[in-house]
Scaffold this active site. Structure first.
Site, PDB file in Angstrom:
ATOM      1  N   SER A 232       1.072  -1.194  -0.573  1.00 57.26           N
ATOM      2  CA  SER A 232      -0.494  -0.057  -0.113  1.00 57.26           C
ATOM      3  C   SER A 232       0.883   1.237  -0.464  1.00 57.26           C
ATOM      4  CB  SER A 232      -0.382   0.105   1.448  1.00 57.26           C
ATOM      5  OG  SER A 232      -1.072   1.132   1.277  1.00 57.26           O
TER       6      SER A 232
ATOM      7  N   TYR B  91      -2.403   5.990  -4.974  1.00 57.89           N
ATOM      8  CA  TYR B  91      -3.275   7.167  -4.975  1.00 57.89           C
ATOM      9  C   TYR B  91      -2.851   8.621  -6.059  1.00 57.89           C
ATOM     10  CZ  TYR B  91      -6.335   4.350  -1.809  1.00 57.89           C
ATOM     11  OH  TYR B  91      -6.482   3.492  -0.985  1.00 57.89           O
TER      12      TYR B  91
ATOM     13  N   THR C  67      -5.346   2.871  -7.238  1.00 56.46           N
ATOM     14  CA  THR C  67      -7.230   2.714  -6.900  1.00 56.46           C
ATOM     15  C   THR C  67      -7.617   3.592  -7.322  1.00 56.46           C
ATOM     16  OG1 THR C  67      -6.146   1.607  -4.867  1.00 56.46           O
ATOM     17  CG2 THR C  67      -8.086   2.496  -4.692  1.00 56.46           C
TER      18      THR C  67
ATOM     19  N   LYS D  75      -6.975  -0.681  -9.969  1.00 56.17           N
ATOM     20  CA  LYS D  75      -7.802  -1.415  -8.921  1.00 56.17           C
ATOM     21  C   LYS D  75      -9.220  -0.337  -8.704  1.00 56.17           C
ATOM     22  CE  LYS D  75      -7.589  -2.864  -3.732  1.00 56.17           C
ATOM     23  NZ  LYS D  75      -8.026  -1.737  -3.212  1.00 56.17           N
TER      24      LYS D  75
ATOM     25  N   HIS E 241     -13.076  -1.911  -2.442  1.00 55.29           N
ATOM     26  CA  HIS E 241     -12.443  -1.434  -1.351  1.00 55.29           C
ATOM     27  C   HIS E 241     -12.833  -2.434  -0.068  1.00 55.29           C
ATOM     28  CE1 HIS E 241      -9.295   1.809  -1.055  1.00 55.29           C
ATOM     29  NE2 HIS E 241      -9.308   1.307  -0.053  1.00 55.29           N
TER      30      HIS E 241
END
Ligand SMILES: Cc1cc2nc3c(=O)[nH]c(=O)nc-3n(C[C@H](O)[C@H](O)[C@H](O)COP(=O)(O)O)c2cc1C
Ligand SMILES: O=C(O)C(=O)c1ccccc1
Length: 351
Positions: free
Chosen positions: A107, A132, A158, A224, A248
């Protein structure tokens, strides 16, 4: 006393060990948690219709994703803040992923820097970096360079988070930030004063951002958080290399359909690999996702439960448990490999 016998028992152990605010941060979903529950319950509604007498002695579980050869089609989804679960945090997760011979998606909100995660996993661990996209393209590019330099083999962008989902459990506990001493280490050095820059979610995210990202990196891009087949078609047209059907884990928009109910239409719409995450808790869940045409699944919370319960050993046990369950489920379904799971193995339960 025996150890945990299932992923659900790992969750119970983790719950006993974690402060309630951390447990609820990991476990919780958005609003009424309809999607959080649906992700799991939709798997139970799909039933198996196994074949027999097929003589498949040892199903082959190995597969490959964007060139990474892995022991099974089960990978680690990107989840934030592993040091909330265990002091070693993402270092322990990466070591367990390497031990299990699978793939980890780190992440962007990891509490260990991506270079250190890569070192802990070793050169053989296929590592992807979840991103992100930030409003300042220079910041996004700095994160891309950081992931490339660390040896990450793909960027997982994402796209279901134009704003932060409202998680009422976190509001109840006043959990809005990391505790003292824990930081989003990938954002260090990116603030104006050289400090840790906060992660933004941007409302105006669009296909131009994806195009721009493609022009600044040679890494494959995985999207994603995509659920609609029309978006899957657009993604393929924009040169995206793979998709992750995901909501998510029910933490963003509530009442979104369960991911396992969305995956078949996405698979039918495109020719690129499709992964799915959300609610995978049993080997039979993996079989169902593959029967619907997915190339693999990712697991989020079960990894955090393993980590909170027993650190690296716990994550390795979670991965081992799913592998053993997948092996047994394939044998009982009469399948010879993870690439040989026919769609007609599935039936909808009557109610
Ligand atoms: C505690 C937690 C943190 C998460 N953090 C991220 C994140 O930083 N980036 C991201 O793309 N997804 C994040 N996710 C979503 C997961 O990648 C994944 O989609 C989801 O957990 C899958 O559902 P499961 O937990 O039921 O397996 C997070 C999920 C959880 C539970
Ligand atoms: O909690 C999350 O689900 C998540 O995705 C996230 C995003 C940014 C920072 C921390 C967590």
């Amino acid at each position: 006393m025996s150890g945990p016998l299932s992923l659900r028992e790992f969750e119970a152990l983790a719950r006993d060990r974690l402060p309630l605010s951390a447990y609820d941060y990991f476990a919780g979903g958005a609003d009424d948690e309809v999607t959080l529950r649906a992700n799991e319950s939709a798997f139970a509604r799909l039933r198996l219709l196994p074949r027999v007498l097929r003589g498949n002695a040892a199903p082959d579980l190995r597969t490959s994703l964007l060139g990474a050869d892995i022991a099974m089609p089960v990978v680690i989804a990107p989840t934030a803040f592993h040091r909330l679960a265990d002091p070693e945090g993402e270092l322990a997760t990466a070591r367990a992923a390497a031990e299990a011979d699978t793939l980890m998606i780190a992440s962007m909100a990891s509490t260990v820097a991506v270079e250190d995660i890569a070192k802990a996993g070793g050169a053989d661990l296929p590592l992807w970096f979840q991103l992100y996209i930030q409003s300042d393209s220079k910041v996004t590019e700095a994160l891309v360079r950081r992931a490339e330099d660390a040896g990450c083999r793909a960027l997982v962008v994402t796209v279901d988070s134009t704003v932060f989902g409202r998680r009422e459990r976190d509001h109840r506990h006043g959990f809005h930030d990391l505790p003292e001493g824990l930081y989003c280490e990938n954002m260090r050095g990116l603030a104006g004063d050289g400090g840790v820059r906060p992660i933004e979610m941007i409302r105006d995210l669009d296909w131009e951002h994806v195009q721009r990202l493609r022009s600044v990196t040679g890494l494959p891009i995985v999207l994603k958080g995509l659920m609609h087949p029309a978006d899957a078609v657009l993604a393929a047209a924009h040169g995206v290399s793979a998709l992750m059907v995901s909501n998510h884990g029910g933490r963003q928009l509530d009442t979104v359909v369960a991911t396992i109910d969305a995956v078949a239409d996405v698979v039918a719409a495109v020719d690129i690999p499709v992964l799915v995450d959300g609610g995978v808790r049993r080997g039979t869940d993996v079989v169902k996702a593959l029967a619907l045409g997915a190339d693999g699944v990712a697991i989020g919370r079960p990894v955090l439960w393993g980590l909170a319960a027993r650190g690296q050993t716990g994550v390795a046990q979670v991965l081992r448990m799913l592998r053993d369950e997948l092996d047994r489920a394939l044998a009982l379904c009469g399948c010879s490999s993870v690439h040989d799971i026919p769609r007609d193995l599935l039936r909808e339960a009557p109610c």
